[in-house]
Design a protein around this motif. Structure first.
Motif, short mmCIF file in Angstrom:
data_model
loop_
_atom_site.label_atom_id
_atom_site.label_comp_id
_atom_site.label_asym_id
_atom_site.label_seq_id
_atom_site.Cartn_x
_atom_site.Cartn_y
_atom_site.Cartn_z
N SER A 63 -1.72 5.62 4.94
CA SER A 63 -3.01 6.00 5.50
C SER A 63 -4.05 6.18 4.40
CB SER A 63 -2.87 7.29 6.32
OG SER A 63 -2.01 7.09 7.43
N ALA A 64 -3.64 6.77 3.28
CA ALA A 64 -4.56 6.96 2.16
C ALA A 64 -5.05 5.62 1.62
CB ALA A 64 -3.89 7.78 1.06
N VAL A 65 -4.13 4.65 1.54
CA VAL A 65 -4.50 3.31 1.06
C VAL A 65 -5.49 2.66 2.02
CG1 VAL A 65 -3.63 0.97 0.66
CG2 VAL A 65 -2.41 2.93 -0.29
N LEU A 66 -5.25 2.80 3.32
CA LEU A 66 -6.15 2.20 4.30
C LEU A 66 -7.54 2.82 4.24
CD1 LEU A 66 -3.70 1.91 7.33
CD2 LEU A 66 -4.72 0.03 6.06
N VAL A 67 -7.60 4.13 4.07
CA VAL A 67 -8.90 4.81 3.95
C VAL A 67 -9.61 4.33 2.68
CG1 VAL A 67 -10.04 7.04 3.62
CG2 VAL A 67 -8.20 6.80 5.31
N ALA A 68 -8.86 4.21 1.58
CA ALA A 68 -9.46 3.75 0.33
C ALA A 68 -9.97 2.32 0.46
CB ALA A 68 -8.43 3.84 -0.80
N LEU A 70 -10.98 0.89 3.22
CA LEU A 70 -12.19 0.95 4.05
C LEU A 70 -13.38 1.38 3.22
CD1 LEU A 70 -13.60 0.82 6.81
CD2 LEU A 70 -12.85 3.20 7.20
N TRP A 71 -13.19 2.37 2.37
CA TRP A 71 -14.28 2.83 1.51
C TRP A 71 -14.74 1.72 0.56
CZ3 TRP A 71 -14.80 3.26 -3.77
CH2 TRP A 71 -15.93 3.96 -4.22
N LEU A 72 -13.78 0.98 -0.02
CA LEU A 72 -14.15 -0.12 -0.91
C LEU A 72 -14.94 -1.19 -0.16
CD1 LEU A 72 -10.85 -0.55 -2.99
CD2 LEU A 72 -13.08 0.17 -3.85
N ARG A 80 -13.35 -6.37 -5.69
CA ARG A 80 -13.06 -5.86 -7.03
C ARG A 80 -11.55 -5.78 -7.21
NH1 ARG A 80 -17.33 -2.81 -9.15
NH2 ARG A 80 -15.98 -2.50 -10.97
N GLN A 81 -10.98 -6.81 -7.82
CA GLN A 81 -9.53 -6.89 -7.92
C GLN A 81 -8.92 -5.74 -8.70
OE1 GLN A 81 -8.07 -10.67 -9.27
NE2 GLN A 81 -9.05 -11.82 -7.63
N ASP A 166 -1.12 -5.67 4.37
CA ASP A 166 -1.97 -6.73 4.90
C ASP A 166 -3.35 -6.70 4.26
OD1 ASP A 166 -3.12 -8.70 6.46
OD2 ASP A 166 -3.30 -7.46 8.25
N VAL A 167 -3.96 -5.53 4.22
CA VAL A 167 -5.33 -5.43 3.72
C VAL A 167 -5.39 -5.66 2.21
CG1 VAL A 167 -7.31 -3.90 3.43
CG2 VAL A 167 -6.03 -3.87 5.58
#
Length: 333
Positions: A63-68, A70-72, A80-81, A166-167
């Motif tokens: 969930s933290a990765v998904l939120v991050a 989304l923010w990016l 930004r690789q 996936d993201v």
């Protein structure tokens, strides 16, 4: 069939966050259920609470990765690789640390230095044994953490059901291929990823194509015999822990990036933990993985196709012998 990307973003990603919040809020209940279930199980399987803890931590990190991500995307940093590689590195480091604490995981790796003698970083092609669901995570974690390399990998398209994978992976130079796409597409993607590597990159390939089982081993040997590759079939019979390597992917990568060093990776310790059922029944109280890496400088890689196939089998036999030695040492210990 894999749902369209927009559907995966609008349904699967939010679903992970909802499930995570639910699991965190109800964690005491699940721990009580796990403890009660453990009383009905034999001692080797009384690890329910540990699995609950690990699941909650995993979901929280996802969930933290998904939120991050989304923010990016909102901030305009979706391309930004370096930020996404940093995000993967953070995620895998937290998963690894959690596994160390919960499952008392210990990983011992005998490894070479990856820069060449002049100190100049080269791209690398990593040819690894395929065994169990955690091998890819540990390998990618080590490449990012120890060597500060940016891994590239060709994966099954079905892995995109994991929303964070996936993201993030679709924003980086990787490739997802459908299960029934055939070897041609896989080889094309390997060649594409290898051709654009710099000294910071590492292309990861699993030449066996899947986890070892006795049945798969017999089928692979039979397939070699049907193709008239009797020498390779005979060498495959002599390997007790590995499937015979499929050379086309490795050769395509070497041809596309001839300046790359080649690193062979052997590992053992959790070889039999392939399915969730295996993990539930046989995961030891203390998990110990041993691994060894062999580095071959680009200048020492054979030039001809037949020579490269023999060279690949040579190293695969070396890995098989190393695994046998590790098993013998573990029994004696």
């Amino acid at each position: 069939m894999l749902p369209p990307r927009i559907l995966r973003r609008l349904v699967l990603a939010p679903l992970v966050i909802v499930v995570t919040v639910f699991m965190v809020l109800t964690l005491p209940f699940w721990l009580v259920v796990a403890a009660a279930a453990a009383l009905r199980l034999p001692p080797p399987q009384r690890r329910s609470a540990r699995f609950v803890w690990f699941l909650v931590v995993w979901l929280t990190l996802e969930s933290a990765v998904l939120v991050a991500c989304l923010w990016l995307w909102v901030a305009g940093g979706a391309r930004r690789q370096e930020r996404h590689y940093a995000l993967i590195k953070w995620f895998l480091e937290k998963v690894y640390t959690t596994a160390v604490h919960i499952f008392q995981l210990r990983v011992d790796i005998e490894k070479p230095d990856l820069p060449d003698e002049s100190g100049v970083a080269r791209p690398i092609i990593v040819l690894s044994r395929h065994a169990g669901p955690g091998d890819s995570f540990l390998l990618i974690h080590h490449l990012l953490e120890r060597y500060e390399r940016r891994p590239r990998i060709v994966m099954k398209a079905a892995l995109q059901y994991d929303p964070s994978l996936d993201v993030v992976i679709n924003r980086l130079p990787n490739a997802f291929v459908p299960r029934k796409s055939g070897q041609t597409l896989v080889i094309e993607e390997i060649r594409r990823l290898a051709a654009t590597m710099s000294g910071q990159d590492a292309l990861v390939i699993f030449p066996e194509g899947g986890n070892f089982t006795p049945r798969r081993r017999q089928k692979a040997i039979h397939r070699l015999e049907e193709k008239g590759l009797h020498a390779e079939a005979e060498r495959a019979r002599g390997m007790n822990h590995l499937l015979p390597p499929r050379p086309n992917g490795a050769i395509a990568a070497i041809e596309a990036c001839p300046s790359a060093d080649v690193v062979f990776v052997a590992h053992t310790g959790l070889d039999d933990l392939v399915t969730l059922h295996d993990i539930w029944r046989y995961l030891p109280i203390r998990a110990h993985i041993t691994a060894k890496w062999w580095r071959v400088p680009a200048g020492d890689v054979p030039r001809g196709r037949e020579e490269r196939i023999r060279w690949l089998y040579d190293h695969w036999e070396q890995i098989d012998e190393w695994i046998t030695a590790q098993h013998v040492a573990a029994r004696r210990g």
